[in-house]
Write an enzyme that holds these catalytic residues in place. Structure first.
Site, PDB file in Angstrom:
ATOM      1  N   CYS A 133       0.803  -1.225   0.000  1.00 44.60           N
ATOM      2  CA  CYS A 133       0.000   0.000   0.000  1.00 44.60           C
ATOM      3  C   CYS A 133       0.836   1.276   0.000  1.00 44.60           C
ATOM      4  CB  CYS A 133      -0.955  -0.010   1.187  1.00 44.60           C
ATOM      5  SG  CYS A 133      -2.091  -1.424   1.193  1.00 44.60           S
ATOM      6  N   HIS A 271      -3.532   6.896   3.849  1.00 43.06           N
ATOM      7  CA  HIS A 271      -3.787   5.522   3.407  1.00 43.06           C
ATOM      8  C   HIS A 271      -5.223   5.124   3.741  1.00 43.06           C
ATOM      9  CE1 HIS A 271      -3.403   1.341   2.672  1.00 43.06           C
ATOM     10  NE2 HIS A 271      -3.122   0.975   3.897  1.00 43.06           N
ATOM     11  N   ASN A 301     -10.333  -0.779   0.973  1.00 40.12           N
ATOM     12  CA  ASN A 301      -8.887  -0.581   0.956  1.00 40.12           C
ATOM     13  C   ASN A 301      -8.400  -0.925  -0.448  1.00 40.12           C
ATOM     14  OD1 ASN A 301      -6.107  -0.747   1.143  1.00 40.12           O
ATOM     15  ND2 ASN A 301      -6.088  -1.895   3.064  1.00 40.12           N
TER      16      ASN A 301
END
Length: 345
Positions: A133, A271, A301
């Site tokens: 990520c 994030h 996500n």
């Protein structure tokens, strides 16, 4: 008194603020697959409830890539709008950087596939893969440095198709992830004091988030497939502890190196992993949540793409003005994390 020398007084010397890397985001876009998967749909195959998913993650729905498509298809779909906004043709690109841990295949390069398909024939293809990520942040920093040497325009596409590496039987991972691609075009800027003001990157080796099989240590075999070793494993508690401590620390470090205070930052693009992590990080920074756009509620996500989806949302709503300061901050498997602090041109 004669013959005596006074002790020098200690002088507090503040480190000089580095000059910005003079680059700017000239265009951005996001591509989302058409298929929407709601929390209610997940409860048909997972031992959970829609209410539990929402309370633990803040996610209401996420996107799923069609079975006959791959990450490169999302990248190719995301690129044109970002290039058009920047006024850059594919042939003018000096590099195409694809940030993804769910690349099409081990070889050849996904970035090479993308650059060929969009017509960026003179561009250098680069793949950033194993910061998960945090891939997108590493790609942006690399692009910024390329622009200091010889490049004039770099396309960065952060994209992940986590649905392909998520075990449909696993409740821990099965509720979190969505598929998406976010593209940005970085170019040079002549605006004084604009660009990347500072950055902070860190890492600490951990196997708390991993895909065990498919590499040289545990090659693919009938047994690894049977043992479901090619799916993502995640220790939620370790992720929470690391993210809620490292993200605020990294943000403070980057902002400090820029000669600013956290309260000077206008926009926080964090994030997009879990709403509760975002809330905890912003509370630790003592910054109101309205400064941190949220896209995970409708997208889940989206891995490498997460910070770009938040940045693009703010840009598309004309929320970022000339002179505004903003930062991108993310943490990925490994663990690897980082923060980039910008001033808008």
């Amino acid at each position: 008194m004669t013959g005596m020398v006074a002790e020098p007084r200690p002088v507090s010397v503040r480190p000089p603020v580095p000059r910005p890397l003079p680059v700017t985001v000239s265009g951005s876009s996001v591509h989302l697959p058409a298929t929407v998967v709601t929390n209610d749909e997940l409860t048909r195959t997972l031992d959970t409830s829609a209410e539990w998913i929402l309370s633990r993650t803040g996610i209401r729905e996420r996107r799923r890539l069609a079975p006959d498509l791959a990450v490169s298809d999302m990248c190719v779909a995301a690129a044109p709008a970002a290039l058009a906004e920047a006024g850059i043709s594919p042939g003018e690109l000096d590099a195409v950087i694809v940030a993804s841990y769910t690349y099409d295949q081990p070889l050849p390069s996904t970035a090479l596939m993308v650059k060929e398909r969009i017509g960026a024939h003179r561009a250098l293809p680069i793949d950033i893969t194993q910061a998960a990520c945090a891939n997108g942040l590493q790609a942006i920093l690399l692009a910024a440095h390329l622009l200091q040497v010889s490049a004039r325009a770099v396309l960065v596409i952060a994209a992940d198709c986590a649905s392909r590496v998520t075990d449909p039987r696993n409740r821990t991972t099965g509720v979190f992830f969505g598929d998406a691609a976010g593209a940005i075009v970085l170019t040079r800027t002549d605006t004084p004091d604009a660009g990347i003001l500072a950055w902070d990157f860190g890492s600490q080796l951990s196997h708390s988030v991993e895909i065990r099989a498919g590499g040289s240590r545990l090659p693919t075999s009938e047994q690894t497939v049977a043992d479901r070793e090619h799916y993502l494993r995640m220790d939620g508690r370790a992720v929470w502890d690391t993210a809620t401590s490292c993200l605020p620390q990294s943000i403070r470090a980057a902002v400090g190196r820029a000669g600013l205070a956290v309260t000077d930052i206008d926009h926080f693009f964090l994030h997009q992993a879990n709403l509760n992590i975002l809330i905890a990080a912003m509370a630790e920074l003592e910054v109101p949540m309205w400064r941190a756009p949220v896209t995970l509620d409708m997208l889940g996500n989206t891995g490498s793409a997460g910070v770009v989806t938040a940045l693009h949302q703010a840009r598309s709503e004309n929320l970022i003005n000339a002179g505004d300061t903003f930062l991108l901050s993310a943490i990925g498997a490994g663990f690897q994390w980082g923060t980039l602090c910008f001033r808008q041109a």
